[in-house]
Scaffold this motif. Structure first.
Motif, PDB file in Angstrom:
ATOM      1  N   HIS A 199       0.807  -1.213   0.000  1.00 44.93           N
ATOM      2  CA  HIS A 199       0.000   0.000   0.000  1.00 44.93           C
ATOM      3  C   HIS A 199       0.843   1.268   0.000  1.00 44.93           C
ATOM      4  N   THR A 200       2.103   1.147   0.380  1.00 47.30           N
ATOM      5  CA  THR A 200       2.987   2.309   0.399  1.00 47.30           C
ATOM      6  C   THR A 200       3.704   2.538  -0.926  1.00 47.30           C
ATOM      7  N   CYS A 201       3.523   1.625  -1.864  1.00 48.90           N
ATOM      8  CA  CYS A 201       4.206   1.714  -3.155  1.00 48.90           C
ATOM      9  C   CYS A 201       3.569   2.814  -4.014  1.00 48.90           C
ATOM     10  N   SER A 243       0.523   1.866  -6.085  1.00 46.60           N
ATOM     11  CA  SER A 243      -0.713   1.452  -5.430  1.00 46.60           C
ATOM     12  C   SER A 243      -1.839   2.452  -5.670  1.00 46.60           C
ATOM     13  N   LYS A 298      -3.026   3.807  -2.331  1.00 46.95           N
ATOM     14  CA  LYS A 298      -2.203   4.921  -1.843  1.00 46.95           C
ATOM     15  C   LYS A 298      -2.654   6.234  -2.474  1.00 46.95           C
ATOM     16  N   GLN A 352      -6.025   7.183  -1.071  1.00 49.09           N
ATOM     17  CA  GLN A 352      -5.844   7.555   0.334  1.00 49.09           C
ATOM     18  C   GLN A 352      -5.352   8.996   0.446  1.00 49.09           C
ATOM     19  N   GLU A 353      -4.367   9.342  -0.351  1.00 47.23           N
ATOM     20  CA  GLU A 353      -3.794  10.685  -0.286  1.00 47.23           C
ATOM     21  C   GLU A 353      -4.750  11.736  -0.836  1.00 47.23           C
TER      22      GLU A 353
END
Length: 292
Positions: free
Chosen positions: A105-107, A110, A113, A116-117
């Motif tokens: 999920h931090t890639c 993703s 990600k 989310q941001e």
């Protein structure tokens, strides 16, 4: 054939008998299709926000929950205004991903990600109502796990279709690639032709990264509403091809998007619609595809 050779005997049973059907088929159920054309990308973004708000309000009123399915690419960057939009009850909203890359999920690759941001970090949605791909699994297991999570959602929140028991999402937002792919359903691929299953693994995607999971075309076409968002000059060629030139089934996966009894909307701006010959659409040609 050499002289004196006996010609082979035909084993045909007659025209149209025992034919093997093409793996890609357009279904014949009528779809309510329309194009929403905006002057600028900013106005298109505002129109997309309004579309989501209206779908959310209608879904919560009808069944107490709103199911929204998102794609990646350039779409997450358009979702920011939803955070301040009035009319979305985030406590009753469920977020899904029509496809996802099999990465942490931090890639940077993703989609979770990116969403989310752009949106999720700014709204009070319960974490349990955001359905991200499981991390660290082989892609086949990741697809099975994701489908299992969807199946576990009560039908009161995520109804099933009458024909085949596919999930009926309230709204699916799609992008479209330069080759006409939607989700991770690429041209002439077996995943694109699938008629069963909710979520499939993709091991050798023609677009990196190679491992992905994707919802199937029957799931997309079971939705109440699907919006294909294509903005900017880079989309103008594929928009014209998909909306005006009928391809062989499977060659342009976006042409297979035909919600059964649902609504299909294309969200365009002037730049992406530049090559469309809209004036000819009223001259007996099929909408949104031409018959030539």
């Amino acid at each position: 054939m050499a002289s004196g050779t006996v010609a082979p005997v035909s084993v045909s049973k007659g025209a149209g008998v025992d034919l093997i059907p093409h793996q890609f088929q357009y279904h014949t159920t009528e779809t309510d299709a329309s194009v929403l054309l905006y002057v600028t990308p900013e106005k298109a973004q505002a129109g997309l926000t309004k579309l989501v708000v209206e779908a959310a309000q209608a879904a919560v009123k009808a069944k107490g929950a709103f199911t929204l399915v998102l794609s990646g690419g350039s779409l997450p960057a358009l979702l920011g205004p939803l955070a301040s939009a009035k009319g979305i009850d985030w406590s009753k909203t469920h977020i899904f991903f029509v496809d996802e890359r099999n990465v942490p999920h931090t890639c940077p690759d993703s989609t979770f990600k990116a969403v989310q941001e752009a949106l999720l970090s700014q709204v009070p949605i319960p974490a349990s109502q955001v359905y991200a791909i499981a991390e660290g699994l082989p892609v086949e297991q990741a697809a099975t796990q994701y489908e299992g999570r969807l199946i576990s959602i009560p039908a009161s929140a995520l109804p099933r279709s009458a024909d085949g028991g596919f999930p009926v999402f309230d709204l699916i937002l799609l992008g479209v690639g330069p080759d006409g792919h939607v989700a991770s359903l690429f041209p002439n691929r077996p995943e694109t032709a699938a008629t069963q299953g909710w979520v499939l693994p993709v091991k050798d995607s023609p677009k990196p990264p190679p491992e992905r999971i994707t919802m199937t075309m029957p799931v997309i076409n079971a939705a109440k509403e699907v919006a294909v968002v294509a903005l900017g000059e880079s989309k103008r060629e594929i928009v014209q091809r998909v909306l005006e030139v009928q391809a062989l089934p499977g060659a342009l996966p976006a042409q297979l998007v035909r919600p059964k009894g649902g609504k299909l909307k294309w969200v365009l701006d002037v730049a992406s619609a530049e090559l469309l010959d809209v004036a000819s659409w009223g001259e007996g040609k099929e909408f949104p595809r031409s018959s030539f």
